[in-house]
Structure formats: structure tokens, C-alpha cells
Design an enzyme around this catalytic site. Sequence first.
Site, PDB file in Angstrom:
ATOM      1  N   TYR A  36     -16.234  15.984 -17.655  1.00  0.00           N
ATOM      2  CA  TYR A  36     -16.461  14.538 -17.656  1.00  0.00           C
ATOM      3  C   TYR A  36     -17.506  14.237 -16.569  1.00  0.00           C
ATOM      4  CZ  TYR A  36     -15.545   9.568 -17.013  1.00  0.00           C
ATOM      5  OH  TYR A  36     -15.675   8.212 -16.903  1.00  0.00           O
TER       6      TYR A  36
ATOM      7  N   ARG B 172       0.852  -1.199   0.000  1.00  0.00           N
ATOM      8  CA  ARG B 172       0.000   0.000   0.000  1.00  0.00           C
ATOM      9  C   ARG B 172       0.883   1.242   0.000  1.00  0.00           C
ATOM     10  NH1 ARG B 172      -1.624   2.062   4.521  1.00  0.00           N
ATOM     11  NH2 ARG B 172      -2.251   0.153   5.569  1.00  0.00           N
TER      12      ARG B 172
ATOM     13  N   ASP C  27      -7.139  17.868 -16.257  1.00  0.00           N
ATOM     14  CA  ASP C  27      -7.442  16.503 -16.665  1.00  0.00           C
ATOM     15  C   ASP C  27      -6.974  16.367 -18.120  1.00  0.00           C
ATOM     16  OD1 ASP C  27      -8.657  14.244 -17.765  1.00  0.00           O
ATOM     17  OD2 ASP C  27     -10.458  14.433 -16.541  1.00  0.00           O
TER      18      ASP C  27
HETATM   19  C1  LIG Z   1     -12.435   8.295 -18.309  1.00  0.00           C
HETATM   20  C2  LIG Z   1     -12.186   9.651 -17.853  1.00  0.00           C
HETATM   21  C3  LIG Z   1     -11.990   9.930 -16.501  1.00  0.00           C
HETATM   22  C4  LIG Z   1     -12.112   8.871 -15.431  1.00  0.00           C
HETATM   23  O1  LIG Z   1     -11.199   7.859 -15.573  1.00  0.00           O
HETATM   24  P1  LIG Z   1     -11.468   6.363 -15.056  1.00  0.00           P
HETATM   25  O2  LIG Z   1     -10.193   5.678 -15.300  1.00  0.00           O
HETATM   26  O3  LIG Z   1     -12.627   5.849 -15.859  1.00  0.00           O
HETATM   27  O4  LIG Z   1     -11.835   6.467 -13.621  1.00  0.00           O
HETATM   28  C5  LIG Z   1     -11.727  11.240 -16.135  1.00  0.00           C
HETATM   29  N1  LIG Z   1     -11.667  12.221 -17.047  1.00  0.00           N
HETATM   30  C6  LIG Z   1     -11.850  11.990 -18.351  1.00  0.00           C
HETATM   31  C7  LIG Z   1     -11.747  13.123 -19.314  1.00  0.00           C
HETATM   32  C8  LIG Z   1     -12.127  10.711 -18.806  1.00  0.00           C
HETATM   33  O5  LIG Z   1     -12.324  10.506 -20.098  1.00  0.00           O
END
Ligand SMILES: *Cc1c(COP(=O)(O)O)cnc(C)c1O
Length: 442
Positions: free
Chosen positions: A131, A79, A205
Site C-alpha cells: 500500500y 487519551r 495488514d
Molecule cells: C487504506 C489502507 C491503509 C491505510 O488506512 P487509512 O485508514 O487510510 O489510514 C493501509 N493498508 C491498506 C491495504 C489500505 O488499503
Amino acid sequence: MTTPTPDGIAKTVSQLDLDGHDLPPSPAPSTPSNGRSKYALATELVYTESGDQYNSSSMPIYQSATFKGGPGQEYDYSRSGNPTRTHLERHLAKIMNANRALVVSSGMGACDVITRILKPGDEVVTGDDLYGGTNRLLTYMKDNGGIIVKHVDTTKLDRVKAALSDKTAMVLLETPTNPLIKIVDIAGIATAAHEANPNAVVSVDNTMMSPYLQNPLDLGADVTYESGTKYLSGHHDVMAGVIGVNSAALGDKFYFMINSTGCGLAPFDSWLLLRGIKTLAVRMEKQQANAMAIAQFLETHGFKVRYPGLKSHSQYALHWSQARGAGAVLSFETGSIALSERIVESTKLFGISVSFGCVNSLISMPCRMSHASIDPATRKERALPEDIIRLCVGIEDLTDLIDDLSQALVRAGAVTLTSEGFVAKETESEETGTTTQVVDEP
Ligand SMILES: *Cc1c(COP(=O)(O)O)cnc(C)c1O
């Protein structure tokens, strides 16, 4: 435990680092023979110096929860740290142009780790076209954690500036957005946010671009994160989330959260992600070349296409000022929900699925699938067209993909085939019953 222990063991236990695992220096050095500090990205993606005792070509999977030994050893508990995960993190730090990278069990897990630094009363300025999962998490924090969330149109710098203040603790951006493919000025917003509050944490992101095409830290962001489930892994066979930072203090805070909550990526999944990353450059090059050709094909046939590779994209210049490519996600409108549904149901190579970034091509109707958890009124407010179709383009043969799409357009009645080729779409206004399967936000 109170059982008397021999001196040696007591000493060992008191020195075990249970709070802050001492990570080896990151990024791991790569040593190009030409004297440069780094190889080009396509080389860094495949090249690693693992330091493995047997010189294994592929980093071994340390499928072990615990590590025996005493003080000074690098690992004690998975962990807190695991050699396969550490290797992935050091590899990613180089690729993300970050001083430190951390990997967790999903993209949303990464978003959770990042937003856990917020305290009640803190303000978050973010987009209105996020998202779905990010939107859901922020809404939960607003309702239960006393966080103030301001959704603004982040494509408008003045609107973002108006929302920023010295109370802004975090700015959370996504660019290009999905499925509206809106572009957000990372550098402009990062500067404005840091002017409003030097301690504001600007997080981006980067899932839609991947580090191959865009590096938010180089544009002034404090945190870049993305879903490793998408382009980084590339095969839809693993879930992962990655975080990159330059600030050691932020890195320590995120590491503390990961160690405290136990969301660090498992050894086998770390290995799968390491394997996927090696082919990121070739996959992305092929995927975006296919995407560009498909975007042009659809635009030529009269559809309204959203793709930053097309000159017709209203923010083309902004996108190319911060990214090295257009990616492989595009969307288009048909003018009718029923027509869009028939197209989505008529493709064969384009599989109906949520998500993107896979080597296979995918097709979806966001309003019926990935964005179904956003209520219709909000979708309308955000100008999310109900008929919009999203294509996530894979690495298949381009002619096969265009043929598949063409026959779907013909079968759905969107275009007709004449001796001159396709003729422009007919528009339909009636909205007939819905047949597309409704899949909720994962
Ligand atoms: C898929 C996605 C996420 C989340 O990712 P996961 O791996 O599905 O938890 C966050 N932001 C964007 C833009 C995504 O396309």
C-alpha cells in the site's frame, strides 16, 4: 504543582493511572446459551453485552475528555481510555480472534504505532507491492530513523527466507496486495521469520480481507492490523485503524504508544465504527458475490482479470488455504492506457475514487490515482501495468452494475455490441493524451 493539597486529594493524584490505563478484561465474554465459548462470526458481529447502566441497545457515545473521581475508577482521561473506545476494542478482539484489540485514528496510524517499536539498526522485511502509504512511512523511517528496510517479492517464500536473519525485527505483509492481487503465504513466512529470529514481530495488514474473511493471528502472525476506514466501517464516513495481538507484552507496548502520542480513536468515531461492524457479514457476502460475477463477466469478454475468486488466479489454492472468501477488489487490464481512461470516465454507478470497502462501487486507475506517488520507474520495476483498472465492488444490484460496466466498455470502444452480445475487445496500442484527473496518494 506545589500548592499544598488535602491528604485525600494527594492520595488520589498519586494513584491516578496516567501511564497504563487498566483496561477491563478483553475480549469481553459472550455467553452462548448452547455452551460454546463463542457464537459464529456473523452473530458475534451484531451481538454485544455492553453492561450499560440503562441497558441501551447501542453503546452510548461518551463524548467526554475527562472523568471525575478518585482512585480505582476505570477512566480518567480519554487519551488514556474512553468507555466507547474500550467497548469497541473488546468487541473487535473477539472478531479478530485476538486477546487484545486497540483502535486508533486511521489505518496508517495503526501502522505507525506498530512500527514505533523498531529501533535504529533494526531490519524490516516487507513486500515490493505495498500500500502506497505504508511504503511512504517505511521510506521515511529508513531515511530518518536508521531502520533497514528490505523490499522483496513476498509471494516467493525462498526470497523472503533469503532476506530473513537474526537481525530481522519485523516482517510486514499484505495479502492480497492491491491492485496486483498477489497472495502472500502468511503461515509459511511467519514460521520462517520466527525460525530466523524468535523475537521477530510478524505483522499483517489485513485491510483487503477484513476479519470476516481472514485471521492472520490464527496463521502464526504476531500482529494483525487494518484500516477500519474500509470494510469494517463500510460507508466511507469514518477513518479508523485497528490492531489485534495475542501477546500481552506487545499489547502493552502498543497501548503505551497510543497513550503517549494520543492517536486513540475518538468516542464518536468509535461509535460509528461499532455501527459499521454490525453489518460487516451481510455487506461482505453481497460485495464478494457481486465481485465474483463481475470478474467472470470481464474474463469471459477477454480481459486479463486478477481476482482470487477466479480459478485462473495463479495463487488460487494458496489464497483459499488461508482465507474464507475472495473479497471485493479486483483489477483488470485493457491493453491501452487511453482505453482504460475512457472506461473509467464512462461508468456512472462505479464512482471514480480512491479507497475501497464502501457499500458503493468504485473504479480507479491506480497508476493515475492511489499509486501515483510511486514513481513510474518503480511502478515498472514492480510490474504494475499502467493501464490497470481497479474495481471495488459494492452492494448495488448486480444487473445494474454489469449494465453500467457494459455501457462503459462499449462507449470506450473496448467491446462492440452485436446481435450475439458483446464481441471481444479490440486492442489499441497508441497512448493518447491523459485526461483522467491525477489524484495523489491520500
Ligand atoms: C487504506 C489502507 C491503509 C491505510 O488506512 P487509512 O485508514 O487510510 O489510514 C493501509 N493498508 C491498506 C491495504 C489500505 O488499503
